[in-house]
Design a protein around this motif. Structure first.
Motif, mmCIF file in Angstrom:
data_model
loop_
_atom_site.group_PDB
_atom_site.id
_atom_site.type_symbol
_atom_site.label_atom_id
_atom_site.label_comp_id
_atom_site.label_asym_id
_atom_site.label_seq_id
_atom_site.Cartn_x
_atom_site.Cartn_y
_atom_site.Cartn_z
ATOM 1 N N PRO A 1 0.812 -1.229 0.000
ATOM 2 C CA PRO A 1 0.000 0.000 0.000
ATOM 3 C C PRO A 1 0.840 1.272 0.000
ATOM 4 O O PRO A 1 0.352 2.331 -0.397
ATOM 5 C CB PRO A 1 -0.824 -0.126 1.280
ATOM 6 N N ASN A 2 2.112 1.180 0.439
ATOM 7 C CA ASN A 2 3.001 2.343 0.480
ATOM 8 C C ASN A 2 4.156 2.198 -0.488
ATOM 9 O O ASN A 2 5.279 2.628 -0.233
ATOM 10 C CB ASN A 2 3.530 2.557 1.901
ATOM 11 N N THR A 3 3.899 1.591 -1.623
ATOM 12 C CA THR A 3 4.957 1.335 -2.590
ATOM 13 C C THR A 3 5.473 2.626 -3.222
ATOM 14 O O THR A 3 4.795 3.663 -3.220
ATOM 15 C CB THR A 3 4.457 0.409 -3.703
ATOM 16 N N GLN A 4 6.654 2.533 -3.762
ATOM 17 C CA GLN A 4 7.182 3.609 -4.586
ATOM 18 C C GLN A 4 6.760 3.353 -6.028
ATOM 19 O O GLN A 4 6.679 2.214 -6.491
ATOM 20 C CB GLN A 4 8.707 3.665 -4.491
ATOM 21 N N VAL A 5 6.484 4.425 -6.744
ATOM 22 C CA VAL A 5 6.125 4.338 -8.159
ATOM 23 C C VAL A 5 6.907 5.397 -8.909
ATOM 24 O O VAL A 5 7.152 6.492 -8.382
ATOM 25 C CB VAL A 5 4.602 4.519 -8.372
ATOM 26 N N TYR A 6 7.378 5.051 -10.110
ATOM 27 C CA TYR A 6 8.021 6.077 -10.930
ATOM 28 C C TYR A 6 7.523 5.972 -12.365
ATOM 29 O O TYR A 6 7.079 4.917 -12.832
ATOM 30 C CB TYR A 6 9.549 6.019 -10.861
ATOM 31 N N VAL A 7 7.587 7.119 -13.029
ATOM 32 C CA VAL A 7 7.090 7.226 -14.400
ATOM 33 C C VAL A 7 8.185 6.801 -15.364
ATOM 34 O O VAL A 7 9.346 7.180 -15.217
ATOM 35 C CB VAL A 7 6.644 8.670 -14.700
ATOM 36 N N ASN A 8 7.794 5.999 -16.344
ATOM 37 C CA ASN A 8 8.756 5.562 -17.360
ATOM 38 C C ASN A 8 8.892 6.668 -18.414
ATOM 39 O O ASN A 8 8.539 6.500 -19.597
ATOM 40 C CB ASN A 8 8.293 4.255 -17.998
ATOM 41 N N HIS A 9 9.431 7.790 -17.942
ATOM 42 C CA HIS A 9 9.467 8.993 -18.771
ATOM 43 C C HIS A 9 10.506 9.927 -18.173
ATOM 44 O O HIS A 9 10.689 9.967 -16.959
ATOM 45 C CB HIS A 9 8.080 9.647 -18.781
ATOM 46 N N ASP A 10 11.182 10.698 -19.031
ATOM 47 C CA ASP A 10 12.175 11.627 -18.506
ATOM 48 C C ASP A 10 11.500 12.926 -18.073
ATOM 49 O O ASP A 10 10.273 12.994 -17.966
ATOM 50 C CB ASP A 10 13.281 11.892 -19.541
ATOM 51 N N CYS A 11 12.316 13.962 -17.812
ATOM 52 C CA CYS A 11 11.786 15.206 -17.254
ATOM 53 C C CYS A 11 11.339 16.189 -18.335
ATOM 54 O O CYS A 11 11.254 17.385 -18.087
ATOM 55 C CB CYS A 11 12.833 15.856 -16.348
ATOM 56 N N SER A 12 11.044 15.710 -19.527
ATOM 57 C CA SER A 12 10.498 16.579 -20.571
ATOM 58 C C SER A 12 8.981 16.394 -20.639
ATOM 59 O O SER A 12 8.416 15.467 -20.050
ATOM 60 C CB SER A 12 11.139 16.242 -21.926
ATOM 61 N N ASP A 13 8.314 17.277 -21.385
ATOM 62 C CA ASP A 13 6.865 17.192 -21.601
ATOM 63 C C ASP A 13 6.104 17.166 -20.281
ATOM 64 O O ASP A 13 5.263 16.296 -20.035
ATOM 65 C CB ASP A 13 6.535 15.953 -22.445
#
Length: 682
Positions: free
Chosen positions: A81-93
């Motif tokens: 329930p307290n997992t980390q999540v990250y976006v498969n995307h760089d810091c553009s757009d």
């Protein structure tokens, strides 16, 4: 339930019956929440905050409902329930909006056990300099899985960061990565860069060794060594999965001690509850680790634990060697305008610099920083150095009162790991020891029962030394030209490290001169002091009380006899070398030494320490005109005046920098009446 098995084809037929029990827990539906919405910058870790309201062991799952620009995400553990999540995307757009769902399954399709939350990733960056990187690893099916983490154990996104590994010499990109385990330790290095456009915003590195099959120590941890970017050794307590154990008060508590190296048993406690710690190469360590166990689901509240596991790691020395970036850093030395280094190497100083040995402005000095090999001045740029003197001034040279500029710190702007610090002590070859006199010590010793004992010591010759001297040479000429006593013989030369020199019992009449000994590179020769004649039959040596610091205030002597405060070790060594009868009072000891009455000096000086002014008070016998001089420890004159013996005289010292000064009083014939150190406070 019951299972009945009948045999087929056996004669006679066989029946086997097995009974077992299946427990089914039924819970009513409870509220499920995905937590609060969040707004994050691109390089901020995203950790979700859902709940699990069920005690039956139900498992929830995170899913991505929508990404505003069509991106995908990675859940580090989709069932946490307290997992980390990250976006498969760089810091553009940017910005990006994520809609995430936390849900549980139900046999009743009409029962909705889910909730949604929203995360907005803005077009911004949080400060990440320095970027602290550490590595966790776990061994799975013959593979070592290496994961680059930030300082809070969050996985560093391979889309936000450029992450490059070197594992056993082979470059590998990505995070996490898996490499085969061949039964030998896996050496790894990782470099992490946050790049926005073409600009590197921050960088972090980590290195170490990963091994599989090691059994954790007691309490489920073991300690691993790795190298940091500065060439120091990082000690990390990890669990059986290779993940660093986060220190939490009343849950996982670390008490580290560090030692300088083998043979050091004193130990220095590391402040706070921390893991990991960093030690210099070759250092040793010990650890007391405590893990507290609580009832399931209970918070770590003091006194409510059910068990404590304690692990004592004895003094253990580090085993790895780290190649740091600063091996050739620190090729510097400090010199003063006009000192022996300047005279020897013809150093480059600014015009009109303040000579540390004979400045026309009392106390002023010019110091400079130079390279050891070329003897040239060290320029801050290039090679991009930050030079800071004791008073806060920066640059190659510093001007000011010597006591305020006599140390410097040099750091590299390119690599903050590299720094060099040193202090300066002037060496002036024309200086000679001064204020030579005979003293007769009385050792004040405080006994365990609270009583005080006074023990007469042997007469000694004392003097005020010379800054930068490593020792002193004494020239002893026997007999004396005034005819006090007879005797002659060849001159004798004795080398000592410091004042005083204890007079041997057979030396009843001699003349002594003293000169300073300087380091090998400095002062090819130094001058002899003015001679001082000692005659046992006629000399009245000045009484001086030798006392250790712990005993200084244990009794009131009611006298202005000067004190020399020494360590307990020095006190014990002196009493062993000069045993004599101990007396219960100072007057008894002085009487045994030949002083029927306590000798008072011709002048007393107070207060000491002082800040604004000092008062010189003559004794009744002090009549006439006297010459007063005040010098600093480089023998530079700060004040010179004449006083009359019939009344008090006040000397203004309000413009003196803080430090130690020597006050001398001489009569009209030039004979020394008083030599006393004065401490100026600011």
């Amino acid at each position: 339930f019951k299972i009945v098995v009948h045999s087929i084809g056996y004669n006679p037929p066989t029946t086997c019956t097995t009974k077992d029990y299946l427990t089914i827990t039924i819970e009513v539906a409870k509220p499920v929440t995905a937590g609060t919405d969040q707004m994050k910058c691109c390089n901020e870790p995203i950790r979700l905050n859902g709940n699990n309201p069920y005690s039956c062991g139900a498992v929830g799952t995170w899913t991505l409902l929508n990404c505003s620009n069509g991106c995908t995400v990675t859940f580090v553990n989709p069932h946490d329930p307290n997992t980390q999540v990250y976006v498969n995307h760089d810091c553009s757009d940017l910005p990006i909006t994520l809609d995430l769902e936390w849900s549980f399954s139900s046999q009743d399709a009409s029962c909705n056990l889910s909730d949604a939350t929203q995360v907005v990733i803005k077009d911004c960056l949080v400060d990440c300099d320095p970027l602290n990187v550490k590595v966790g690893w776990v061994c799975i099916d013959g593979q070592v899985v290496l994961t680059a983490l930030d300082n809070n154990d969050n996985v560093l996104s391979p889309y936000t960061y450029r992450i490059n590994w070197i594992v056993d010499g082979t470059p590998i990109p990505g995070n996490p990565i898996s490499v085969p385990y061949a039964g030998t330790p896996v050496n790894y290095q990782v470099k992490v860069d946050l790049i926005v456009g073409e600009e590197v915003k921050c960088t972090g590195t980590a290195s170490g060794i990963a091994t599989c099959g090691e059994t954790p120590l007691d309490c489920g941890i073991r300690i691993v060594e790795s190298c940091d970017a500065c060439g120091n050794i990082t000690l990390t307590a990890i669990n059986g999965s290779g993940v660093p154990v986060s220190p939490v008060q009343y849950l996982d508590v670390f008490h580290w001690y560090t030692y300088t190296g083998p043979g050091d048993i004193s130990g220095l406690a590391v402040p706070g509850n921390v893991n990991p710690i960093t030690v210099p190469p070759g250092a040793c360590y010990s650890l007391l680790y405590e893990h507290f166990t609580y009832p399931p689901g209970a918070p770590p509240i003091p006194g409510t634990w059910t068990d404590i596991c304690r692990l004592n790691v004895p003094i253990t020395c580090t085993t790895i060697t780290c190649q740091g970036p600063c091996e050739d850093f620190g090729n510097f030395f400090i010199a003063g305008c006009g000192d022996v280094l300047d005279a020897t190497y013809n150093l480059i100083f600014p015009q009109n610099c303040y000579n540390v040995c004979s400045s026309g402005t009392p106390g002023s000095a010019t110091l400079g920083l130079f390279y050891k090999d070329t003897k040239l001045p060290v320029s801050p740029v290039p090679p991009n150095l930050h030079i800071v003197w004791k008073d806060g001034s920066t640059g190659t040279y510093a001007n000011g009162i010597l006591s305020t500029i006599n140390s410097v710190t040099v750091t590299s702007r390119d690599n903050p790991c590299c720094f060099w610090k040193d202090a300066y002590e002037a060496v002036c070859c024309d200086r000679v020891p001064i204020s030579i006199q005979c003293e007769h010590p009385v050792v004040k010793h405080c006994n365990d029962d609270g009583s005080v004992t006074y023990t007469p010591g042997a007469p000694q010759i004392s003097w005020i030394g010379v800054a930068g001297a490593t020792g002193y040479e004494l020239k002893i000429s026997f007999g004396d030209p005034a005819g006090c006593c007879e005797g002659s013989g060849p001159d004798e030369y004795i080398t000592v490290t410091a004042s005083p020199w204890v007079i041997p019992p057979t030396y009843d009449c001699f003349t002594i001169s003293i000169r300073a000994i300087f380091p090998d590179f400095a002062c090819t020769g130094s001058n002899w002091s003015a001679p001082y004649t000692y005659c046992e039959r006629t000399n009245n040596c000045t009484p001086v009380i030798i006392v250790c610091g712990c005993c200084e205030g244990r009794s009131a002597e009611g006298t202005t006899i000067p004190f020399n405060v020494v360590s307990e070790e020095e006190m014990a060594a002196y009493l062993k070398a000069h045993p004599d009868t101990g007396y219960p009072t100072l007057q008894d000891a002085l009487t045994a030494m030949g002083f029927a009455n306590v000798l008072e000096p011709a002048f007393t000086v107070f207060p000491n320490p002082a800040s604004e002014a000092i008062t010189i008070r003559p004794a009744g016998a002090a009549k006439g005109t006297f010459h007063v001089q005040l010098y600093d420890m480089l023998q530079r004159q700060w004040k010179k005046s004449e006083i009359e013996g019939g009344s008090d005289s006040v000397l203004d010292i309000s413009n003196f920098p803080k430090g130690i000064y020597l006050l001398t009083i001489r009569d009209a014939n030039g004979d020394l009446m008083l030599a006393q150190k004065i401490t100026v406070l600011r």
